[in-house]
Design an enzyme around this catalytic site. Structure first.
Site, short mmCIF file in Angstrom:
data_model
loop_
_atom_site.label_atom_id
_atom_site.label_comp_id
_atom_site.label_asym_id
_atom_site.label_seq_id
_atom_site.Cartn_x
_atom_site.Cartn_y
_atom_site.Cartn_z
N ASP A 73 0.82 -1.22 0.00
CA ASP A 73 0.00 0.00 0.00
C ASP A 73 0.85 1.26 0.00
O ASP A 73 2.06 1.23 0.23
CB ASP A 73 -0.98 0.00 1.19
CG ASP A 73 -0.34 -0.53 2.48
OD1 ASP A 73 0.89 -0.42 2.62
OD2 ASP A 73 -1.06 -1.06 3.33
N ASN A 123 -7.47 -4.32 13.97
CA ASN A 123 -8.85 -4.58 13.52
C ASN A 123 -8.92 -5.71 12.49
O ASN A 123 -9.95 -5.91 11.86
CB ASN A 123 -9.48 -3.31 12.94
CG ASN A 123 -8.76 -2.81 11.68
OD1 ASN A 123 -7.80 -3.42 11.23
ND2 ASN A 123 -9.22 -1.69 11.14
N HIS A 183 -7.14 -5.94 9.68
CA HIS A 183 -6.87 -5.61 8.29
C HIS A 183 -5.55 -6.20 7.81
O HIS A 183 -4.64 -6.45 8.59
CB HIS A 183 -6.95 -4.09 8.03
CG HIS A 183 -5.80 -3.27 8.54
ND1 HIS A 183 -5.89 -1.92 8.78
CD2 HIS A 183 -4.52 -3.59 8.84
CE1 HIS A 183 -4.73 -1.46 9.19
NE2 HIS A 183 -3.88 -2.45 9.24
N GLU A 186 -9.53 -2.73 5.03
CA GLU A 186 -10.19 -2.55 6.33
C GLU A 186 -11.39 -3.50 6.44
O GLU A 186 -11.86 -4.02 5.42
CB GLU A 186 -10.66 -1.10 6.45
CG GLU A 186 -9.56 -0.05 6.38
CD GLU A 186 -8.70 0.02 7.63
OE1 GLU A 186 -8.49 -1.00 8.30
OE2 GLU A 186 -8.22 1.13 7.94
P1 PGA Z 1 2.02 -2.43 12.61
O1 PGA Z 1 0.89 -2.43 11.48
O2 PGA Z 1 3.07 -3.40 12.13
O3 PGA Z 1 2.51 -1.03 12.64
O4 PGA Z 1 1.39 -2.88 13.87
C1 PGA Z 1 0.44 -3.63 10.95
C2 PGA Z 1 -0.67 -3.36 9.96
O5 PGA Z 1 -1.43 -2.40 10.16
O6 PGA Z 1 -0.78 -4.13 9.01
#
Ligand code: PGA
Length: 268
Positions: free
Chosen positions: A67, A137, A139, A144
């Site tokens: 992304d 969450n 994702h 999302e």
């Molecule tokens: P993080 O993010 O490694 O900063 O916890 C993971 C994600 O949102 O895929």
């Protein structure tokens, strides 16, 4: 799903780096899917260490990131391009021309940009190994909750939870983007292998939902239950809500025995 529980985050990173090395050694033109966020930083540090110790070379590697923020200049320190340069690309022998992120400037049509990204991945022969983190969450990428399980690269509006989780990375003066281009869930599912890294207690519920919950767009990572080659690397904290902890450890032991006897098996 192959679920492997390690004592700490460092061991998760070392294991993930072994997978990446395996791919790089096995294929002449490896295609690696990359992730940003806090979790994979230690993986990139491991890879840089291994590169500096002459244990791997990235000259033939092509990468596709999951992304990128919408309408962000790549020179912006908050862009995922900057993140990748700073954490990996600047420190290894990769050709930056072979590193791709799903960018979309203000004047560009996000639909066309998404289609073009999908084409680029296809032209490269598809992704061999996709690195993933998981949001609190559930994702994956910026898919999302409620994202279509058959989605392709497109623009997404970030949830309040994701914005709050990531706000720690922005200073008060910096504007936090609220939309991003992301590979879709079907794009991720097309990868030959997916390697999801999760560390820390704040991921425990999402990890539980991903592994033992119903396959549901409410927890996008749960789609990995349908992937033929999904490897989930957890530290103890991220695994702490799983009930069958001892089973996963036992199965891992058995797999190691098989690997010792027959060689480590993967088929990129
Ligand atoms: P993080 O993010 O490694 O900063 O916890 C993971 C994600 O949102 O895929």
């Amino acid at each position: 799903m192959q679920i492997i529980i390690y004592d700490d985050a460092q061991q998760v990173a070392i294991s993930a780096a072994q997978w990446v090395q395996g791919l790089i050694k096995e294929k002449t033109h490896p295609v690696l899917g990359l992730a940003t966020g806090s979790t994979p930083i230690s993986l990139y540090q491991e890879l840089v260490k291994q590169y500096q110790a002459d244990q791997c070379s990235f000259t033939n590697v092509t990468t596709f990131n999951l992304d990128e923020y919408h309408n962000i200049d790549e020179s912006n320190p908050q862009s995922y391009r900057s993140f990748m340069q700073e954490n990996l690309f600047n420190h290894v022998d990769i050709n930056t021309k072979n590193t791709f992120l799903p960018t979309c400037e203000q004047a560009q049509n996000p639909r066309n940009q998404g289609l073009a990204y999908e084409d680029k991945i296809k032209q490269a022969g598809g992704i061999d190994l996709q690195i993933l983190g998981i949001g609190a969450n559930g994702h994956i990428g910026f898919n999302e909750p409620t994202s279509s399980l058959t989605s392709r690269t497109r623009i997404k509006t970030l949830t309040q939870q994701t914005l709050t989780d990531n706000s720690r990375l922005f200073t008060a003066q910096e504007e936090q983007p609220t939309t991003a281009m992301t590979m879709g869930i079907a794009t991720i599912m097309d990868a030959r292998y997916v390697l999801l890294m999760a560390t820390g207690k704040n991921k425990a519920q999402a990890v539980k939902d991903m592994i033992t919950g119903a396959v549901s767009a409410n927890c996008p990572a749960s789609i990995l239950q349908m992937h033929e080659n999904a490897v989930i690397l957890l530290d103890k904290d991220a695994a702490s809500a799983l009930e069958d902890h001892s089973y996963y450890q036992w199965a891992d032991k058995q797999n190691r025995k098989l690997n010792e006897e027959f060689g480590f098996y993967h088929n990129f």
